[in-house]
Scaffold this active site. Structure first.
Site, PDB file in Angstrom:
ATOM      1  N   LYS A 141       0.835  -1.204   0.000  1.00 38.17           N
ATOM      2  CA  LYS A 141       0.000   0.000   0.000  1.00 38.17           C
ATOM      3  C   LYS A 141       0.874   1.261   0.000  1.00 38.17           C
ATOM      4  O   LYS A 141       0.654   2.190  -0.775  1.00 38.17           O
ATOM      5  CB  LYS A 141      -0.875  -0.032   1.268  1.00 38.17           C
ATOM      6  CG  LYS A 141      -2.148   0.731   1.177  1.00 38.17           C
ATOM      7  CD  LYS A 141      -2.987   0.562   2.444  1.00 38.17           C
ATOM      8  CE  LYS A 141      -4.166  -0.353   2.230  1.00 38.17           C
ATOM      9  NZ  LYS A 141      -5.126  -0.358   3.349  1.00 38.17           N
ATOM     10  N   THR A 168     -13.435   3.242  14.957  1.00 40.73           N
ATOM     11  CA  THR A 168     -14.668   3.047  15.728  1.00 40.73           C
ATOM     12  C   THR A 168     -14.386   2.006  16.807  1.00 40.73           C
ATOM     13  O   THR A 168     -14.085   0.850  16.497  1.00 40.73           O
ATOM     14  CB  THR A 168     -15.790   2.551  14.800  1.00 40.73           C
ATOM     15  OG1 THR A 168     -15.964   3.520  13.767  1.00 40.73           O
ATOM     16  CG2 THR A 168     -17.089   2.356  15.553  1.00 40.73           C
ATOM     17  N   GLU A 209     -15.113   8.926  13.441  1.00 39.43           N
ATOM     18  CA  GLU A 209     -15.249   9.433  12.082  1.00 39.43           C
ATOM     19  C   GLU A 209     -16.600   9.024  11.507  1.00 39.43           C
ATOM     20  O   GLU A 209     -17.033   7.900  11.681  1.00 39.43           O
ATOM     21  CB  GLU A 209     -14.104   8.873  11.223  1.00 39.43           C
ATOM     22  CG  GLU A 209     -14.099   9.373   9.804  1.00 39.43           C
ATOM     23  CD  GLU A 209     -14.201  10.894   9.731  1.00 39.43           C
ATOM     24  OE1 GLU A 209     -13.371  11.591  10.321  1.00 39.43           O
ATOM     25  OE2 GLU A 209     -15.161  11.390   9.088  1.00 39.43           O
ATOM     26  N   HIS A 249     -34.545   4.507   1.907  1.00 43.94           N
ATOM     27  CA  HIS A 249     -34.617   3.904   0.580  1.00 43.94           C
ATOM     28  C   HIS A 249     -34.614   2.390   0.751  1.00 43.94           C
ATOM     29  O   HIS A 249     -33.603   1.808   1.127  1.00 43.94           O
ATOM     30  CB  HIS A 249     -33.399   4.383  -0.221  1.00 43.94           C
ATOM     31  CG  HIS A 249     -33.640   4.334  -1.678  1.00 43.94           C
ATOM     32  ND1 HIS A 249     -34.440   5.243  -2.324  1.00 43.94           N
ATOM     33  CD2 HIS A 249     -33.221   3.454  -2.613  1.00 43.94           C
ATOM     34  CE1 HIS A 249     -34.497   4.930  -3.595  1.00 43.94           C
ATOM     35  NE2 HIS A 249     -33.769   3.848  -3.797  1.00 43.94           N
ATOM     36  N   CYS A 278     -19.121  -0.944   7.927  1.00 37.24           N
ATOM     37  CA  CYS A 278     -19.418  -0.367   9.253  1.00 37.24           C
ATOM     38  C   CYS A 278     -20.691  -0.908   9.904  1.00 37.24           C
ATOM     39  O   CYS A 278     -20.623  -1.474  10.995  1.00 37.24           O
ATOM     40  CB  CYS A 278     -19.500   1.149   9.148  1.00 37.24           C
ATOM     41  SG  CYS A 278     -17.900   1.891   8.803  1.00 37.24           S
ATOM     42  N   LYS A 322     -20.765  -4.680  11.348  1.00 34.99           N
ATOM     43  CA  LYS A 322     -19.872  -4.971  12.477  1.00 34.99           C
ATOM     44  C   LYS A 322     -20.162  -4.057  13.673  1.00 34.99           C
ATOM     45  O   LYS A 322     -20.047  -4.469  14.818  1.00 34.99           O
ATOM     46  CB  LYS A 322     -18.401  -4.861  12.043  1.00 34.99           C
ATOM     47  CG  LYS A 322     -17.883  -3.451  11.903  1.00 34.99           C
ATOM     48  CD  LYS A 322     -16.379  -3.406  11.705  1.00 34.99           C
ATOM     49  CE  LYS A 322     -15.876  -1.996  11.476  1.00 34.99           C
ATOM     50  NZ  LYS A 322     -15.956  -1.104  12.619  1.00 34.99           N
TER      51      LYS A 322
HETATM   52  P1  NAD Z   1      -9.063  -0.356   6.492  1.00 34.27           P
HETATM   53  O1  NAD Z   1      -9.035  -1.808   6.730  1.00 34.27           O
HETATM   54  O2  NAD Z   1      -9.380   0.185   5.122  1.00 34.27           O
HETATM   55  O3  NAD Z   1      -7.655   0.289   6.910  1.00 34.27           O
HETATM   56  C1  NAD Z   1      -6.974  -0.020   8.090  1.00 34.27           C
HETATM   57  C2  NAD Z   1      -5.473   0.066   7.797  1.00 34.27           C
HETATM   58  O4  NAD Z   1      -4.765  -0.004   9.030  1.00 34.27           O
HETATM   59  C3  NAD Z   1      -4.955  -1.072   6.937  1.00 34.27           C
HETATM   60  O5  NAD Z   1      -4.326  -0.530   5.783  1.00 34.27           O
HETATM   61  C4  NAD Z   1      -3.934  -1.780   7.835  1.00 34.27           C
HETATM   62  O6  NAD Z   1      -2.835  -2.307   7.126  1.00 34.27           O
HETATM   63  C5  NAD Z   1      -3.542  -0.667   8.773  1.00 34.27           C
HETATM   64  N1  NAD Z   1      -2.936  -1.080  10.053  1.00 34.27           N
HETATM   65  C6  NAD Z   1      -3.362  -2.014  10.939  1.00 34.27           C
HETATM   66  N2  NAD Z   1      -2.543  -2.053  12.011  1.00 34.27           N
HETATM   67  C7  NAD Z   1      -1.588  -1.123  11.816  1.00 34.27           C
HETATM   68  C8  NAD Z   1      -0.472  -0.676  12.563  1.00 34.27           C
HETATM   69  N3  NAD Z   1      -0.178  -1.183  13.770  1.00 34.27           N
HETATM   70  N4  NAD Z   1       0.298   0.298  12.058  1.00 34.27           N
HETATM   71  C9  NAD Z   1       0.016   0.832  10.846  1.00 34.27           C
HETATM   72  N5  NAD Z   1      -1.024   0.460  10.085  1.00 34.27           N
HETATM   73  C10 NAD Z   1      -1.830  -0.500  10.569  1.00 34.27           C
HETATM   74  O7  NAD Z   1     -10.091   0.242   7.554  1.00 34.27           O
HETATM   75  P2  NAD Z   1     -11.068   1.518   7.389  1.00 34.27           P
HETATM   76  O8  NAD Z   1     -12.259   1.159   6.589  1.00 34.27           O
HETATM   77  O9  NAD Z   1     -10.259   2.706   7.039  1.00 34.27           O
HETATM   78  O10 NAD Z   1     -11.566   1.676   8.899  1.00 34.27           O
HETATM   79  C11 NAD Z   1     -10.723   2.138   9.932  1.00 34.27           C
HETATM   80  C12 NAD Z   1     -11.568   2.456  11.147  1.00 34.27           C
HETATM   81  O11 NAD Z   1     -12.457   3.546  10.851  1.00 34.27           O
HETATM   82  C13 NAD Z   1     -12.471   1.299  11.600  1.00 34.27           C
HETATM   83  O12 NAD Z   1     -12.555   1.315  13.001  1.00 34.27           O
HETATM   84  C14 NAD Z   1     -13.813   1.641  10.990  1.00 34.27           C
HETATM   85  O13 NAD Z   1     -14.882   1.091  11.720  1.00 34.27           O
HETATM   86  C15 NAD Z   1     -13.805   3.156  11.094  1.00 34.27           C
HETATM   87  N6  NAD Z   1     -14.652   3.826  10.110  1.00 34.27           N
HETATM   88  C16 NAD Z   1     -14.677   3.391   8.818  1.00 34.27           C
HETATM   89  C17 NAD Z   1     -15.468   4.059   7.882  1.00 34.27           C
HETATM   90  C18 NAD Z   1     -15.513   3.580   6.449  1.00 34.27           C
HETATM   91  O14 NAD Z   1     -16.385   4.068   5.708  1.00 34.27           O
HETATM   92  N7  NAD Z   1     -14.647   2.687   6.006  1.00 34.27           N
HETATM   93  C19 NAD Z   1     -16.219   5.179   8.277  1.00 34.27           C
HETATM   94  C20 NAD Z   1     -16.150   5.617   9.583  1.00 34.27           C
HETATM   95  C21 NAD Z   1     -15.363   4.931  10.500  1.00 34.27           C
END
Ligand code: NAD
Length: 438
Positions: free
Chosen positions: A35, A122, A151, A254, A263, A266
C-alpha cells in the site's frame, strides 16, 4: 500542526489527505508495504472519488507523505491519529481491538514529547481508557492525552463528508488536548461545522449509536417495503410521505436488499456485545441485526422466485456488487449473500461492477466476472440490479433484453419504473410494491 495517521485505509488515507489539505503536515503510516509503495508511486490503493487529485496536490505541496516507519512519524507529531481497522472478532461479534492496541503499543514506545493520541477508529466504550493504560504502562514518563474523535464519513462521498461534516465529535476532559483538536479542525469550524466536545466514553458511544440508528432506519423501511408488497402499496411513496416530516427526515429511507458495508454490520454487532456486557440489552438493535441478516438471504430467494422457483443450470447476472455505489469496498455486501443463495440452488452467477471486481473476485468463487452489464446479461435467464451505480441507472433496457435468454429484471434498488421495464420487453420484479399482473 504535525500529524501522524496510523492506518492508511479508507478512513486514514482520506482523513490524512484532508488534514494536509487544511495545511497541516501529515505522515500516513501503514504496515502494508504494498500500500505504502503504491502511494509513494502516486497509485491510490482504493477507489474513492476525488482522492487521487487530493493526494497528488498535497504530496506535491510537501504536506503529505507515506511511510511504513511509525516511530519517526510519531516522534515529531503533535497529534497521532489511530485509524486502523476494528473488524468483528471471529466467533463472538465483539470489535477486534488487536490492531488498535497493537498500534497503541508502537505509538507509546515512540513518544518523545507531549502528544495527543486520537482514536479515530470506531471503538467500543472504554477503549480510550485501555489505550491510556497501555501508554502509561509502556511509557510512564510520557505525556499523552488520549482523545476520542470518531469518524462519520461515508465511502463514496468521503472527502465531501470529511470537509463538510454535520458535526465533529471530540471526547476529552483535558483542555490542552481540546485546544490541539480545535486547532486541527479550525478550518472546518470556521466553516460552521459544530465541534461537539463530550466525555471520551460519550464520544465513543455516539459513533455506535449513530450507526445503529441509521441501520434501524434502513431496516424499518425495508420491513415496510415487505408490507407494501403484501397490501398493494408503494414504498417509495411511503418513504416520501414520511420523509417530508422534518421529525423523520428523508435520508436512509430507501428500501433495498439490506444494509452491508464495512461499518453497519460490524458496528451493530459490537454495540450489542457492549450492551450485553453491561446487562442493558438493546432489543431494537438486536431485531435490526436479525431482520437485516434474514433480508439479505431473502433477496436470493426473491430472484429464485422470479425465475419460477427453480434456478439449477440457469444463468443469473448480478449488476453491481459493491455494498453501495462509488466504492470498491465489498465488505459485507448484500451481493455476497445473494451469490451464495443462487449458487446453493444450482445457478451460474455472472457479475459486473464498475470498480469492485478486483475485491469481489476472491470473495465470490465460481462467479464469472464481466466487463459490462450487457456482457453479464448475455444469455442470462435473469438480470438483478444489486447496486445502483450511475452506469447502471441508465441502462439501455431494450439492448439488455435482446442479449438475455429470458426477459427477467429483478430491480432491488427501485431504479427503473416497472412500466419502463415492461415497455422494453422485460418482466419486472422488485421491492416495495405488489408484483405486476398479480
Ligand atoms: P481499512 O481496513 O481500510 O484500513 C486499516 C489500515 O490499518 C490497513 O491498511 C492496515 O494495514 C492498517 N494497520 C493495521 N494495524 C496497523 C499498525 N499497527 N500500524 C500501521 N497500520 C496498521 O479500515 P477503514 O475502513 O479505514 O476503517 C478504519 C476504522 O475507521 C475502523 O474502526 C472503521 O470502523 C472506522 N470507520 C470506517 C469508515 C468507512 O467508511 N470505512 C467510516 C467511519 C469509520
Amino acid at each position: 500542526m504535525r500529524i501522524a495517521m496510523i492506518g492508511t485505509g479508507y478512513v486514514g488515507l482520506v482523513s490524512g489527505a484532508c488534514f494536509s489539505d487544511f495545511g497541516h503536515h501529515v505522515t500516513c503510516v501503514d504496515k502494508d508495504t504494498d500500500k505504502i509503495d503504491a502511494l509513494r508511486r502516486g497509485v491510490i490503493p482504493i477507489f474513492e472519488p476525488g482522492l487521487d487529485q487530493l493526494v497528488e496536490r498535497n504530496v506535491r505541496g510537501e504536506r503529505l507523505s507515506f511511510t511504513t516507519d511509525l516511530a519517526p512519524a510519531v516522534a515529531e507529531a503533535d497529534a497521532v491519529f489511530i485509524a486502523v481497522g476494528t473488524p468483528s472478532r471471529r466467533g463472538d461479534g465483539h470489535a477486534d481491538l488487536s490492531y488498535v492496541f497493537g498500534a497503541t503499543r508502537e505509538i507509546a514506545a515512540a513518544l518523545t514529547k507531549p502528544t495527543v493520541v486520537v482514536t479515530k477508529s470506531t471503538v467500543p466504550v472504554g477503549t480510550g481508557d485501555e489505550v491510556e493504560r497501555i501508554i502509561r504502562e509502556i511509557a510512564p514518563e510520557a505525556t499523552a492525552w488520549v482523545v476520542s474523535n470518531p469518524e462519520f464519513l461515508r465511502e463514496g462521498a468521503a472527502i465531501e463528508d470529511f470537509k463538510r461534516p454535520d458535526r465533529i465529535v471530540v471526547g476529552t476532559d483535558d483542555e490542552r488536548a481540546a485546544e490541539v483538536m480545535r486547532e486541527i479542525y479550525r478550518p472546518l469550524y470556521l466553516n460552521k461545522a459544530p465541534l461537539l466536545f463530550t466525555s471520551r466514553r460519550t464520544a465513543e458511544l455516539i459513533k455506535y449509536a449513530a450507526n445503529a440508528f441509521l441501520a434501524t432506519k434502513i431496516t424499518f423501511i425495508n420491513e415496510i417495503a415487505d408490507l407494501c408488497e403484501a397490501v398493494g402499496a408503494q414504498v417509495q411513496d411511503v418513504s416520501r410521505g414520511i420523509g417530508l416530516d422534518n421529525r423523520i427526515g428523508s435520508k436512509f429511507l430507501h428500501a433495498g436488499p439490506g444494509y452491508g458495508g464495512s461499518c453497519f454490520p460490524k458496528d451493530t454487532l459490537a454495540l450489542l456485545k457492549t450492551a450485553e456486557d453491561h446487562q442493558t440489552p438493546l432489543r431494537i438493535v438486536e431485531s435490526v441485526v436479525k431482520v437485516n441478516d434474514l433480508r439479505k438471504r431473502a433477496m436470493g430467494r426473491k430472484v429464485i422466485h422470479a425465475l419460477g422457483g427453480e434456478v439449477r443450470g440457469k444463468i443469473v447476472a448480478l449488476l453491481g456488487l459493491t455494498f453501495k455505489p462509488n466504492t470498491d469496498d465489498m465488505r459485507d455486501a448484500p451481493s455476497l449473500s445473494i451469490v451464495q443463495a443462487l449458487q446453493d440452488a444450482g445457478a451460474h452467477v455472472r457479475g459486473y461492477d464498475p470498480e469492485g471486481i478486483e475485491q469481489a473476485r476472491p470473495l465470490m468463487p465460481g462467479v464469472t466476472f464481466c466487463d459490462s452489464p450487457y456482457e453479464a446479461a448475455r444469455g442470462a435467464d435473469a438480470a438483478v440490479l444489486v447496486t445502483e451505480w450511475d452506469v447502471l441507472r441508465a441502462l439501455d433496457l431494450k439492448r439488455l433484453r435482446e442479449t438475455m435468454a429470458q426477459p427477467i429484471l429483478v430491480d432491488l434498488r427501485s431504479v427503473y419504473p416497472p412500466e419502463d421495464v415492461e415497455q422494453a420487453g422485460l418482466r419486472w420484479h422488485g421491492i416495495g410494491r405488489p408484483p405486476r399482473n398479480a
